[in-house]
Write a protein that holds these residues in place. Structure first.
Motif, PDB file in Angstrom:
ATOM      1  N   GLN A   1       0.845  -1.207   0.000  1.00  0.00           N
ATOM      2  CA  GLN A   1       0.000   0.000   0.000  1.00  0.00           C
ATOM      3  C   GLN A   1       0.876   1.252   0.000  1.00  0.00           C
ATOM      4  OE1 GLN A   1      -2.475  -0.757   3.434  1.00  0.00           O
ATOM      5  NE2 GLN A   1      -4.102  -1.636   2.187  1.00  0.00           N
TER       6      GLN A   1
ATOM      7  N   PHE B   1       1.155   4.100  -2.831  1.00  0.00           N
ATOM      8  CA  PHE B   1       0.991   5.508  -2.433  1.00  0.00           C
ATOM      9  C   PHE B   1       2.164   6.335  -2.957  1.00  0.00           C
ATOM     10  CE2 PHE B   1       1.926   8.943   0.515  1.00  0.00           C
ATOM     11  CZ  PHE B   1       0.707   9.588   0.617  1.00  0.00           C
TER      12      PHE B   1
ATOM     13  N   SER C   1       1.133   9.277  -5.286  1.00  0.00           N
ATOM     14  CA  SER C   1       0.691  10.371  -4.406  1.00  0.00           C
ATOM     15  C   SER C   1       0.938  11.752  -5.011  1.00  0.00           C
ATOM     16  CB  SER C   1       1.373  10.257  -3.044  1.00  0.00           C
ATOM     17  OG  SER C   1       2.760  10.402  -3.187  1.00  0.00           O
TER      18      SER C   1
ATOM     19  N   GLU D   1      -4.989  17.661  -0.269  1.00  0.00           N
ATOM     20  CA  GLU D   1      -4.540  16.554   0.589  1.00  0.00           C
ATOM     21  C   GLU D   1      -5.730  15.763   1.132  1.00  0.00           C
ATOM     22  OE1 GLU D   1      -0.226  18.287   2.085  1.00  0.00           O
ATOM     23  OE2 GLU D   1      -1.805  17.966   3.569  1.00  0.00           O
ATOM     24  N   ASP D   2      -6.782  16.477   1.491  1.00  0.00           N
ATOM     25  CA  ASP D   2      -7.994  15.793   1.983  1.00  0.00           C
ATOM     26  C   ASP D   2      -8.586  14.895   0.897  1.00  0.00           C
ATOM     27  OD1 ASP D   2      -7.717  17.015   4.387  1.00  0.00           O
ATOM     28  OD2 ASP D   2      -9.301  18.513   4.090  1.00  0.00           O
TER      29      ASP D   2
ATOM     30  N   CYS E   1      -6.986  13.551  -1.568  1.00  0.00           N
ATOM     31  CA  CYS E   1      -6.105  12.389  -1.762  1.00  0.00           C
ATOM     32  C   CYS E   1      -6.273  11.371  -0.634  1.00  0.00           C
ATOM     33  CB  CYS E   1      -4.654  12.830  -1.837  1.00  0.00           C
ATOM     34  SG  CYS E   1      -4.264  13.462  -3.453  1.00  0.00           S
ATOM     35  N   LEU E   2      -6.428  11.876   0.564  1.00  0.00           N
ATOM     36  CA  LEU E   2      -6.624  10.988   1.723  1.00  0.00           C
ATOM     37  C   LEU E   2      -7.867  10.119   1.525  1.00  0.00           C
ATOM     38  CD1 LEU E   2      -6.048  10.233   4.760  1.00  0.00           C
ATOM     39  CD2 LEU E   2      -7.517  12.139   5.352  1.00  0.00           C
ATOM     40  N   GLU E   3      -8.958  10.771   1.160  1.00  0.00           N
ATOM     41  CA  GLU E   3     -10.206  10.027   0.935  1.00  0.00           C
ATOM     42  C   GLU E   3     -10.052   9.075  -0.251  1.00  0.00           C
ATOM     43  OE1 GLU E   3     -12.953  10.025   2.743  1.00  0.00           O
ATOM     44  OE2 GLU E   3     -12.084  11.455   4.150  1.00  0.00           O
TER      45      GLU E   3
ATOM     46  N   PHE F   1      -7.284   7.687  -1.528  1.00  0.00           N
ATOM     47  CA  PHE F   1      -6.446   6.522  -1.249  1.00  0.00           C
ATOM     48  C   PHE F   1      -7.170   5.503  -0.369  1.00  0.00           C
ATOM     49  CE2 PHE F   1      -2.638   8.810  -2.781  1.00  0.00           C
ATOM     50  CZ  PHE F   1      -2.101   7.795  -3.548  1.00  0.00           C
ATOM     51  N   THR F   2      -7.948   5.987   0.568  1.00  0.00           N
ATOM     52  CA  THR F   2      -8.721   5.054   1.411  1.00  0.00           C
ATOM     53  C   THR F   2      -9.698   4.257   0.541  1.00  0.00           C
ATOM     54  OG1 THR F   2      -8.668   6.819   3.041  1.00  0.00           O
ATOM     55  CG2 THR F   2      -9.982   4.924   3.586  1.00  0.00           C
TER      56      THR F   2
ATOM     57  N   PHE G   1      -7.723   1.723  -1.712  1.00  0.00           N
ATOM     58  CA  PHE G   1      -7.302   0.495  -1.006  1.00  0.00           C
ATOM     59  C   PHE G   1      -8.498  -0.414  -0.699  1.00  0.00           C
ATOM     60  CE2 PHE G   1      -3.561   3.180   0.551  1.00  0.00           C
ATOM     61  CZ  PHE G   1      -2.733   2.700  -0.449  1.00  0.00           C
ATOM     62  N   GLU G   2      -9.632   0.199  -0.459  1.00  0.00           N
ATOM     63  CA  GLU G   2     -10.841  -0.614  -0.233  1.00  0.00           C
ATOM     64  C   GLU G   2     -11.302  -1.256  -1.546  1.00  0.00           C
ATOM     65  OE1 GLU G   2     -13.179  -1.471   2.302  1.00  0.00           O
ATOM     66  OE2 GLU G   2     -11.354  -1.134   3.452  1.00  0.00           O
TER      67      GLU G   2
ATOM     68  N   PHE H   1       3.980  19.773  -1.521  1.00  0.00           N
ATOM     69  CA  PHE H   1       3.197  18.824  -0.715  1.00  0.00           C
ATOM     70  C   PHE H   1       4.084  17.980   0.192  1.00  0.00           C
ATOM     71  CE2 PHE H   1       0.617  19.380  -4.585  1.00  0.00           C
ATOM     72  CZ  PHE H   1      -0.518  19.886  -3.998  1.00  0.00           C
TER      73      PHE H   1
ATOM     74  N   ASP I   1       4.046  14.514   1.337  1.00  0.00           N
ATOM     75  CA  ASP I   1       3.320  13.246   1.213  1.00  0.00           C
ATOM     76  C   ASP I   1       3.608  12.258   2.338  1.00  0.00           C
ATOM     77  OD1 ASP I   1       5.577  13.598  -0.230  1.00  0.00           O
ATOM     78  OD2 ASP I   1       5.176  12.051  -1.716  1.00  0.00           O
TER      79      ASP I   1
ATOM     80  N   LEU J   1       0.975  12.917   4.692  1.00  0.00           N
ATOM     81  CA  LEU J   1      -0.288  12.410   4.142  1.00  0.00           C
ATOM     82  C   LEU J   1      -0.383  10.897   4.310  1.00  0.00           C
ATOM     83  CD1 LEU J   1      -2.890  13.026   2.594  1.00  0.00           C
ATOM     84  CD2 LEU J   1      -1.637  12.712   0.472  1.00  0.00           C
ATOM     85  N   TRP J   2       0.752  10.200   4.119  1.00  0.00           N
ATOM     86  CA  TRP J   2       0.748   8.743   4.277  1.00  0.00           C
ATOM     87  C   TRP J   2       0.386   8.351   5.713  1.00  0.00           C
ATOM     88  CZ3 TRP J   2      -0.174   4.262   2.608  1.00  0.00           C
ATOM     89  CH2 TRP J   2       0.261   3.127   3.290  1.00  0.00           C
TER      90      TRP J   2
ATOM     91  N   ARG K   1      -1.521   9.960   7.658  1.00  0.00           N
ATOM     92  CA  ARG K   1      -2.977  10.135   7.796  1.00  0.00           C
ATOM     93  C   ARG K   1      -3.737   8.976   7.149  1.00  0.00           C
ATOM     94  NH1 ARG K   1      -4.437  15.886   5.558  1.00  0.00           N
ATOM     95  NH2 ARG K   1      -6.544  15.295   6.212  1.00  0.00           N
ATOM     96  N   VAL K   2      -3.247   8.584   5.953  1.00  0.00           N
ATOM     97  CA  VAL K   2      -3.903   7.470   5.256  1.00  0.00           C
ATOM     98  C   VAL K   2      -3.795   6.193   6.094  1.00  0.00           C
ATOM     99  CG1 VAL K   2      -3.801   5.978   3.208  1.00  0.00           C
ATOM    100  CG2 VAL K   2      -3.529   8.428   2.944  1.00  0.00           C
TER     101      VAL K   2
ATOM    102  N   LYS L   1      -6.056   6.223   9.031  1.00  0.00           N
ATOM    103  CA  LYS L   1      -7.447   5.986   8.648  1.00  0.00           C
ATOM    104  C   LYS L   1      -7.690   4.509   8.342  1.00  0.00           C
ATOM    105  CE  LYS L   1     -11.114   8.288   6.292  1.00  0.00           C
ATOM    106  NZ  LYS L   1     -11.558   9.319   5.405  1.00  0.00           N
ATOM    107  N   LEU L   2      -6.702   3.880   7.697  1.00  0.00           N
ATOM    108  CA  LEU L   2      -6.839   2.449   7.387  1.00  0.00           C
ATOM    109  C   LEU L   2      -6.886   1.626   8.673  1.00  0.00           C
ATOM    110  CD1 LEU L   2      -4.377   2.095   4.366  1.00  0.00           C
ATOM    111  CD2 LEU L   2      -6.853   1.908   4.286  1.00  0.00           C
TER     112      LEU L   2
ATOM    113  N   LYS M   1     -10.199   2.029  10.352  1.00  0.00           N
ATOM    114  CA  LYS M   1     -11.227   1.232   9.673  1.00  0.00           C
ATOM    115  C   LYS M   1     -11.123  -0.228  10.072  1.00  0.00           C
ATOM    116  CE  LYS M   1     -13.177   3.059   5.496  1.00  0.00           C
ATOM    117  NZ  LYS M   1     -13.232   3.035   4.064  1.00  0.00           N
TER     118      LYS M   1
ATOM    119  N   LYS N   1     -13.770  -2.448  12.115  1.00  0.00           N
ATOM    120  CA  LYS N   1     -14.295  -3.716  11.597  1.00  0.00           C
ATOM    121  C   LYS N   1     -14.193  -4.799  12.658  1.00  0.00           C
ATOM    122  CE  LYS N   1     -13.877  -3.600   6.587  1.00  0.00           C
ATOM    123  NZ  LYS N   1     -13.075  -4.015   5.444  1.00  0.00           N
TER     124      LYS N   1
END
Lengths: 178, 232
Positions: free
Chosen positions: A18, A22, A26, A44-45, A47-49, A51-52, A55-56, B22, B24, B27-28, B30-31, B34-35, B38, B42
């Motif tokens: 992953q 990215f 990215s 950035e927001d 991209c965050l959404e 990428f999530t 991956f899903e 940027f 990144d 940002l990673w 944050r990603v 979030k993962l 999630k 679950k």
């Protein structure tokens, strides 16, 4: 690592794969988001959404080619950017009466202009113009697709593009005079 | 798409000086966060789902398994027409209570015969309850038998308890009488009323279950073989 292999690893939730995916996309996705949103934080927001969701979505994604995969991911980024744009700002689209003359307009961008200069011109456009311009010229969507995604009519999409081009032309002329 | 538009597209696609703009790695993070969130959500959902299904399963189990024999009351009007009907006939059937009998070798056990009783009185109601119990107290080992397997196990007797209650008629209080009858049968069973028939004379008080006890005795013993060894 090939994109195909990376995606196969991503499907089972491999964090290293992953991260590799990215790193690969990215920067281009951030640029893409920035072009639509004209705001670093929003980009950035988006991209965050995106990428999530990527991956899903990869868990059920059927890999065919690198180009197809990239196009699919870009579409997700564009959709997320549009979502943020809709959430934060309002579009103002106005249809033109005469649609026929819209397509043929030339902006007058010279060959020696850099990508950065062109980008600065694009992001200076109002939201509605910029969105249609990005989707049509840079992403290559058709007016039918744009109308469908933005929930507007095709003629509105054409008129927005025309107006965007006119505004860019005007801006370029002003800059040359100065 | 015009040539100019194609030129714009290629220049934008190859743009790279914006990348410094940027962060990144941030940002990673944050990603990744979030993962993880999630994933943990679950897991929590799966945990809740499992707990909920266990709870539902247990509640169904306890709901469906009866703790006391359910009383089935059927009220029928008498067909007698010569005299006005004062009391309805009440039939109480107790569910067959089969005691736990461990597997027996080389012997057949006849099924326990349960008595359902219907009795009516002119002014009072008679409730008859039957129950089956294993009388371990009178268990004896088999003394004279040629079978090797049977010799290893003691013999116990299965008895049927018969309890009769004589209730006065309380008009418009069917529910109360029913619950009282349940309580009475439970209490009488619990205290083992063998030979306590005279208690009725001593406890003539309202709401006292013993006041309505007519008779209670064991009846019809059946020889069965238990796998539990006898205590010396």
């Amino acid at each position: 690592m090939h994109l195909n292999v990376t995606i196969q690893h991503c499907k089972v939730g491999d964090r290293k794969a992953q991260k590799a995916l990215f790193d690969l996309f990215s920067k281009s996705f951030l640029r893409l988001g920035f072009r639509y949103l004209n705001d670093r934080q929003y980009a950035e927001d988006a991209c965050l959404e995106a990428f999530t969701l990527i991956f899903e979505g990869l868990k059920t994604f059927d890999y065919q080619s690198d180009a197809q995969t990239e196009a699919w991911m870009k579409r997700i980024v564009v959709n997320q950017s549009l979502k943020i744009l809709r959430r934060n700002r309002s579009f103002l689209f106005q249809a033109l009466e005469a649609d026929n003359e819209v397509e043929a307009t030339d902006i007058g961008i010279e060959d020696d202009m850099s990508g950065r200069e062109i980008l600065d011109l694009i992001i200076s456009l109002p939201d509605g113009y910029r969105t249609v311009f990005n989707m049509y010229v840079v992403e290559g969507y058709s007016h039918t697709e744009i109308a469908d995604i933005l929930n507007i009519t095709e003629s509105t999409s054409r008129s927005q593009l025309f107006k965007a081009k006119m505004l860019l032309k005007k801006t370029l002329i002003t800059k040359k005079v100065v | 798409m015009t040539p100019e538009e194609k030129d714009i597209k290629s220049k934008i696609d190859n743009l790279s000086d914006l990348d410094l703009f940027f962060n990144d790695s941030d940002l990673w993070k944050r990603v990744e966060g979030k993962l993880d969130k999630k994933k943990s959500r679950k897991n929590i959902l799966a945990l809740y789902w499992a707990a909920a299904s266990i709870a539902i399963g247990l509640s169904f189990y306890f709901f469906l398994s009866p703790t006391i024999p359910p009383v089935d009351i059927a009220t029928t009007k008498s067909t007698a027409t010569s005299t006005p009907q004062l009391t309805p006939e009440i039939v109480i059937r107790t569910k067959t209570l089969i005691p736990k009998v461990l597997p027996v070798k080389n012997s057949t056990i006849p099924p326990a015969v349960m008595k359902d009783s219907v009795e009516s009185y002119e002014l009072n109601e008679r409730l008859l309850s039957t129950d089956v119990e294993t009388l371990s107290a009178i268990a004896k080992p088999i003394e004279s038998t040629n079978f090797k397997d049977i010799l290893q196990y003691p013999v116990v007797f299965k008895a049927q308890r018969v309890t009769s209650l004589n209730f006065p008629v309380i008009p418009d209080q069917m529910m109360e009488r029913e619950s009282f009858a349940k309580r009475a049968l439970r209490q009488i069973k619990h205290f083992n009323t063998e030979g306590k028939i005279d208690l009725r004379e001593l406890n003539i008080e309202p709401r006292n279950v013993w006041a309505y006890l007519e008779r209670s005795f064991f009846h019809d013993t059946t020889k069965i073989i238990s796998s539990k060894p006898l205590k010396p």
